[in-house]
Design an enzyme around this catalytic site. Structure first.
Site, PDB file in Angstrom:
ATOM      1  CD  GLU A 199      41.963  45.866  46.388  1.00 54.51           C
ATOM      2  OE1 GLU A 199      42.249  44.684  46.658  1.00 54.51           O
ATOM      3  OE2 GLU A 199      41.844  46.753  47.244  1.00 54.51           O
ATOM      4  CB  CYS A 200      36.037  48.086  43.760  1.00 50.98           C
ATOM      5  SG  CYS A 200      34.238  48.143  43.677  1.00 50.98           S
TER       6      CYS A 200
END
Length: 475
Positions: A335-336
């Site tokens: 994630e990210c």
């Protein structure tokens, strides 16, 4: 048979971002903890930084409560689960009290307070205002009569005369008690930067004692506690009173979780869900450890890889270890910030830092947010963790963007709303990697943890590589 939540509780809100509600929340949590109370902190909204500071202040893992990511039943379930054995529930709101995602105020702090039947204290930035603040408070009270606004705390007051006029005006015209009067500070004890407060891992936590001392000096903590204890019993359905996760027997797999100053954006419930699904969670550091520990799947959360880019880049053996794991077919959920680490390189403030090179793109950190807000996603193609047609609710907050993304990149999430990696598309599937800017919450996406553990089991059974046999094809 229904139950009821009887724990004292309080929501600290503000008129907007930067009002001072975080400092008040941190100070209250730390001071009450010092007084011997067991304080369970919550952060409204999809926020990792304030939540981690609240955890440090209270000594308890902070849970996020957001009416977009979680249903009313799930919100109450999280609160009930965390309330066991606690003396006080302290919720920090976000943005302005009534600010939500639409004109009706959906997903606002006020909506959350009503749902939890939670008394509210509003922190007021009194910079260059006196009697007008009474009109503002009167407006708050009458805007939603169902909301229990039990008091206000004045912040950034200029002096004794200023404080006296504001306090007397509010108490004369509104009847709402003033529970504290904080003076204007020359310097913020916890400085802010592009994504909010500076990380605890980079700034240090000894500042919390000073924040608590300041709140003790200028806030009536006893009155705040009385207000929290005035909260009514909250009826809970059978499902709301049930445990968050039903533990499964150990399933013989280890899931590595990158956890250090570079990557640490994880909802506590996401980690709890993986453990409840039968996995052993193995924390490790991308900055300090020479290579990945033994594991069958990898979870890379968000964080600040840009500010720690030099250290991440310098750990060549770890970068190579991650790249080799991806090439072997290890399941990876990123994630990210984890997405940024998996790319070829990271560009930040005029410098280029090599990353793991596991995915075929680079990321550039910009001066303005490239994606910020709630995300509604539809899975449009097979992936290691989600079947086609799956609907996901999440959020994104990234200053980076992907560059040199191949034209045929397999982006399996269609966002509406949302920006993602490329014009409303997100979720790159590469080998057995799923990488996206979209953050999800395990309670709101209950199938995620089970899918993660099943992918780890499939890899453990066939560690030589290849596509996972349990790839979600929707068949």
């Amino acid at each position: 048979m229904s139950e009821a939540l009887s724990c004292p509780r309080l929501l600290v809100a503000g008129l907007g971002g930067g009002s001072g509600k975080t400092m008040v929340s941190l100070g209250l949590a730390r001071a009450l903890r010092e007084d011997g109370l067991i304080v369970q902190t919550f952060k409204k909204g999809p926020d990792y930084i304030d939540a981690q500071w609240l955890s440090l202040a209270s000594g308890q893992p902070t849970s996020n409560l957001d009416p977009f990511l979680l249903s009313p039943t799930q919100l109450r379930q999280v609160v009930a689960a965390r309330a066991a054995g606690k003396d006080l529930l302290l919720v920090e709101g976000n943005r302005g009290l009534f600010d939500g995602k639409d004109v009706q105020g959906s997903c606002s702090s006020a909506e959350l307070a009503r749902l939890l039947q939670c008394p509210v204290v509003v922190v007021l930035d009194c910079t260059k205002v006196t009697r007008t603040m009474a009109a503002v408070v009167l407006g708050l009270v009458h805007f939603d009569p169902q909301l229990a606004i039990g008091g206000v705390i004045l912040n950034r007051t200029a002096g004794c005369r200023h404080r006296t006029i504001v306090r007397q005006s509010i108490e004369t015209y509104t009847g709402v008690p003033v529970l504290g009067e904080l003076p204007k500070l020359k310097d913020n004890p916890i400085p802010e930067r592009h994504m909010g407060l500076t990380s605890h891992a980079e700034w240090g936590t000894d500042v919390l004692a000073a924040v608590a001392a300041r709140v003790r000096e200028h806030v009536d903590i006893a009155a705040c506690l009385r207000l929290a204890r005035s909260a009514p019993h909250l009826p809970l359905s059978f499902q709301e009173a049930a445990p968050l996760f039903v533990p499964r027997a150990p399933r013989g797999v280890r899931i590595g979780v990158a956890l250090d100053a570079a990557l640490w954006f994880y909802y506590q419930e996401n980690i709890d869900a993986l453990q409840a699904a039968g996995a052993e969670v193995v924390p490790f550091s991308l900055l300090r450890d020479p290579e990945l520990p033994p594991m069958h799947a990898l979870y890379l959360g968000g964080g600040f890889p840009e500010t720690l880019a030099q250290g991440l880049s310098a750990n060549v053996s770890m970068r190579e270890s991650v790249r080799r794991a991806v090439e072997r077919g290890m399941p990876v959920y990123a994630e990210c910030g984890g997405l940024m680490y998996l790319g070829r390189e990271l560009h930040f403030q005029g410098q280029t830092f090599p990353m793991s090179g596991a995915l075929p793109f680079a990321t550039t950190v910009c001066s303005r947010p490239q994606g910020h807000g709630y995300v509604a996603a539809t899975v449009t193609a097979p992936s290691p963790f989600f079947a086609p047609g799956t609907q996901l609710l999440g959020h994104e907050f990234h200053y980076s963007c992907c560059t040199d993304l191949p034209g045929d990149a397999n982006l399996v999430l269609q966002l509406d709303p949302g920006v993602g990696m490329a014009a409303g598309r997100d979720g790159l599937v590469w080998r057995n990697v799923f990488a996206s800017y979209t953050h999800i919450h395990a309670v709101g996406v209950p199938a995620w943890a089970e899918a993660m553990v099943e992918a780890a089991m499939a890899f453990a059974a066939c560690p030589s590589g290849g596509r996972l046999e349990n790839l979600r094809r929707g068949t």
